[in-house]
Scaffold this motif. Structure first.
Motif, mmCIF file in Angstrom:
data_model
loop_
_atom_site.group_PDB
_atom_site.id
_atom_site.type_symbol
_atom_site.label_atom_id
_atom_site.label_comp_id
_atom_site.label_asym_id
_atom_site.label_seq_id
_atom_site.Cartn_x
_atom_site.Cartn_y
_atom_site.Cartn_z
ATOM 1 N N THR A 1 0.845 -1.195 0.000
ATOM 2 C CA THR A 1 0.000 0.000 0.000
ATOM 3 C C THR A 1 0.878 1.243 0.000
ATOM 4 O OG1 THR A 1 -1.747 -1.144 1.214
ATOM 5 C CG2 THR A 1 -1.819 1.255 1.237
ATOM 6 N N LYS A 2 1.890 1.257 0.875
ATOM 7 C CA LYS A 2 2.748 2.443 0.950
ATOM 8 C C LYS A 2 3.623 2.562 -0.293
ATOM 9 C CE LYS A 2 4.188 6.242 2.353
ATOM 10 N NZ LYS A 2 3.275 7.379 2.198
ATOM 11 N N LEU A 3 4.089 1.461 -0.853
ATOM 12 C CA LEU A 3 4.843 1.558 -2.106
ATOM 13 C C LEU A 3 3.988 2.173 -3.205
ATOM 14 C CD1 LEU A 3 6.991 -1.707 -2.348
ATOM 15 C CD2 LEU A 3 7.749 0.622 -1.862
ATOM 16 N N GLY A 4 2.714 1.819 -3.236
ATOM 17 C CA GLY A 4 1.791 2.440 -4.194
ATOM 18 C C GLY A 4 1.633 3.926 -3.922
ATOM 19 N N LYS B 1 7.558 9.014 -9.448
ATOM 20 C CA LYS B 1 6.648 8.478 -10.464
ATOM 21 C C LYS B 1 7.207 7.187 -11.064
ATOM 22 C CE LYS B 1 3.732 11.784 -10.112
ATOM 23 N NZ LYS B 1 2.517 11.560 -9.423
ATOM 24 N N LEU B 2 6.397 6.170 -11.040
ATOM 25 C CA LEU B 2 6.752 4.892 -11.641
ATOM 26 C C LEU B 2 6.093 4.787 -13.004
ATOM 27 C CD1 LEU B 2 6.219 2.474 -8.632
ATOM 28 C CD2 LEU B 2 8.382 3.315 -9.505
ATOM 29 N N SER B 3 6.542 3.845 -13.780
ATOM 30 C CA SER B 3 5.886 3.603 -15.056
ATOM 31 C C SER B 3 4.465 3.117 -14.788
ATOM 32 C CB SER B 3 6.662 2.550 -15.854
ATOM 33 O OG SER B 3 6.491 1.274 -15.278
ATOM 34 N N PRO B 4 3.540 3.360 -15.708
ATOM 35 C CA PRO B 4 2.159 2.887 -15.506
ATOM 36 C C PRO B 4 2.088 1.378 -15.275
ATOM 37 C CG PRO B 4 2.233 4.456 -17.308
ATOM 38 C CD PRO B 4 3.661 4.178 -16.916
ATOM 39 N N SER B 5 2.952 0.617 -15.933
ATOM 40 C CA SER B 5 2.940 -0.841 -15.756
ATOM 41 C C SER B 5 3.331 -1.225 -14.339
ATOM 42 C CB SER B 5 3.908 -1.506 -16.736
ATOM 43 O OG SER B 5 3.567 -1.197 -18.054
ATOM 44 N N LEU B 6 4.349 -0.569 -13.802
ATOM 45 C CA LEU B 6 4.789 -0.874 -12.442
ATOM 46 C C LEU B 6 3.747 -0.412 -11.425
ATOM 47 C CD1 LEU B 6 7.076 -2.308 -11.103
ATOM 48 C CD2 LEU B 6 8.338 -0.163 -11.018
ATOM 49 N N ASN B 7 3.088 0.692 -11.705
ATOM 50 C CA ASN B 7 2.024 1.183 -10.844
ATOM 51 C C ASN B 7 0.888 0.159 -10.776
ATOM 52 O OD1 ASN B 7 0.529 2.934 -9.246
ATOM 53 N ND2 ASN B 7 -0.255 4.074 -10.978
ATOM 54 N N ILE B 8 0.501 -0.385 -11.917
ATOM 55 C CA ILE B 8 -0.533 -1.421 -11.967
ATOM 56 C C ILE B 8 -0.075 -2.657 -11.194
ATOM 57 C CG2 ILE B 8 -1.720 -3.042 -13.515
ATOM 58 C CD1 ILE B 8 -1.818 -0.700 -15.565
ATOM 59 N N PHE B 9 1.188 -3.023 -11.351
ATOM 60 C CA PHE B 9 1.746 -4.177 -10.640
ATOM 61 C C PHE B 9 1.674 -3.981 -9.122
ATOM 62 C CE2 PHE B 9 5.486 -6.658 -9.106
ATOM 63 C CZ PHE B 9 4.979 -7.912 -9.389
ATOM 64 N N LEU C 1 -8.944 6.236 -2.382
ATOM 65 C CA LEU C 1 -8.577 5.339 -3.482
ATOM 66 C C LEU C 1 -8.443 6.214 -4.729
ATOM 67 C CD1 LEU C 1 -10.968 2.362 -2.718
ATOM 68 C CD2 LEU C 1 -8.558 2.563 -2.140
ATOM 69 N N ASP C 2 -7.342 6.968 -4.786
ATOM 70 C CA ASP C 2 -7.231 8.065 -5.737
ATOM 71 C C ASP C 2 -6.253 7.845 -6.885
ATOM 72 O OD1 ASP C 2 -4.999 8.119 -4.139
ATOM 73 O OD2 ASP C 2 -5.147 10.228 -3.611
ATOM 74 N N ASN C 3 -5.834 6.622 -7.122
ATOM 75 C CA ASN C 3 -4.964 6.345 -8.264
ATOM 76 C C ASN C 3 -5.129 4.888 -8.677
ATOM 77 O OD1 ASN C 3 -2.906 4.665 -6.847
ATOM 78 N ND2 ASN C 3 -2.558 6.546 -5.711
ATOM 79 N N TYR C 4 -4.475 4.522 -9.782
ATOM 80 C CA TYR C 4 -4.646 3.162 -10.320
ATOM 81 C C TYR C 4 -4.294 2.076 -9.312
ATOM 82 C CZ TYR C 4 -5.415 4.891 -15.052
ATOM 83 O OH TYR C 4 -5.924 5.510 -16.138
ATOM 84 N N SER C 5 -3.143 2.202 -8.656
ATOM 85 C CA SER C 5 -2.746 1.123 -7.745
ATOM 86 C C SER C 5 -3.756 0.973 -6.615
ATOM 87 C CB SER C 5 -1.338 1.348 -7.193
ATOM 88 O OG SER C 5 -1.278 2.470 -6.340
ATOM 89 N N HIS C 6 -4.281 2.088 -6.084
ATOM 90 C CA HIS C 6 -5.280 2.001 -5.028
ATOM 91 C C HIS C 6 -6.594 1.425 -5.549
ATOM 92 C CE1 HIS C 6 -3.112 5.392 -2.679
ATOM 93 N NE2 HIS C 6 -2.655 4.202 -2.343
ATOM 94 N N GLY C 7 -7.008 1.867 -6.715
ATOM 95 C CA GLY C 7 -8.253 1.355 -7.294
ATOM 96 C C GLY C 7 -8.188 -0.134 -7.576
ATOM 97 N N ILE C 8 -7.072 -0.569 -8.147
ATOM 98 C CA ILE C 8 -6.903 -1.994 -8.452
ATOM 99 C C ILE C 8 -6.866 -2.810 -7.170
ATOM 100 C CG2 ILE C 8 -5.282 -3.713 -9.373
ATOM 101 C CD1 ILE C 8 -4.495 -1.534 -11.473
ATOM 102 N N GLY C 9 -6.013 -2.402 -6.228
ATOM 103 C CA GLY C 9 -5.896 -3.138 -4.965
ATOM 104 C C GLY C 9 -7.203 -3.171 -4.203
ATOM 105 N N GLY C 10 -7.859 -2.012 -4.089
ATOM 106 C CA GLY C 10 -9.128 -1.954 -3.376
ATOM 107 C C GLY C 10 -10.199 -2.819 -4.023
ATOM 108 N N SER C 11 -10.242 -2.823 -5.341
ATOM 109 C CA SER C 11 -11.229 -3.644 -6.057
ATOM 110 C C SER C 11 -11.000 -5.132 -5.821
ATOM 111 C CB SER C 11 -11.173 -3.351 -7.557
ATOM 112 O OG SER C 11 -11.540 -2.027 -7.812
ATOM 113 N N ILE C 12 -9.747 -5.555 -5.891
ATOM 114 C CA ILE C 12 -9.433 -6.970 -5.665
ATOM 115 C C ILE C 12 -9.824 -7.381 -4.251
ATOM 116 C CG2 ILE C 12 -7.555 -8.660 -5.473
ATOM 117 C CD1 ILE C 12 -6.152 -7.096 -7.773
#
Length: 189
Positions: free
Chosen positions: A22-25, A34-42, A78-89
């Motif tokens: 969570t904190k890495l996200g 800023k990480l690449s979008p792929s790493l952010n999704i990961f 839940l304000d970015n991709y990593s939070h949205g993805i993690g929260g949804s899962i």
């Protein structure tokens, strides 16, 4: 595999990893790194996978996580991709586990109220950040009182503690790294 995920030590390790990822996200999105979008999704996938393992492992912890997630939705955390993805899962896993006993409803509702109230009070600077709000001690007090009457709730206390340690451990490491980088830049200037 369900029995393995339900082992208290596995629930606690997975909760630590939830806080860690969570904190890495957060660092990837909120703290200027800023990480690449792929790493952010990961990062979001890792957060979600370990969060789902925690809630599948223990439905009382799932009830606690549901309260936190609902509070985060209410407060736009839940304000970015990593939070949205993690929260949804994690929410999908919670629906799979379906925490619905009376005790779990109490855990969810009180957690939602506590995290929402203290979060909003802090955001609007009515209640300033202090050790009580910084480490969510209000939730530990609530859970410890509940665990006094329902001993099975102690796993929620320990899972929450592991999550906080994972989250704040990465946070401290990142601040130390930024401080060292700043000192290095000042020395080279």
């Amino acid at each position: 595999i369900m029995n393995f995920l339900a082992l208290p030590i596995i629930v606690i390790i997975n909760a630590f990893l939830v806080g860690f990822f969570t904190k890495l996200g957060d660092i990837a999105n909120d703290d200027g790194f800023k990480l690449s979008p792929s790493l952010n999704i990961f990062m979001g996938l890792l957060w979600g996978v370990f969060g789902s393992l925690v809630v599948i492992g223990n439905s009382d912890v799932a009830a606690f996580y549901l309260g936190i997630l609902l509070s985060w939705i209410h407060r736009y955390k839940l304000d970015n991709y990593s939070h949205g993805i993690g929260g949804s899962i994690i929410l999908i896993a919670i629906f799979y586990v379906h925490p619905a006993s009376n005790l779990q409803v109490v855990i969810t509702v009180v957690t939602l109220v506590l995290f929402t109230c203290f979060g909003l009070l802090s955001r609007h600077r009515i209640f300033y950040k202090n050790i009580f709000s910084y480490y969510s001690l209000y939730s530990f007090i609530f859970l410890a009182i509940l665990a006094f009457y329902y001993p099975n709730v102690w796993i929620v206390v320990f899972a929450s503690l592991a999550n906080v340690i994972g989250y704040h451990g990465v946070k401290r490491w990142w601040k130390r790294r930024l401080s060292q980088q700043s000192k290095l830049n000042n020395n080279n200037a």
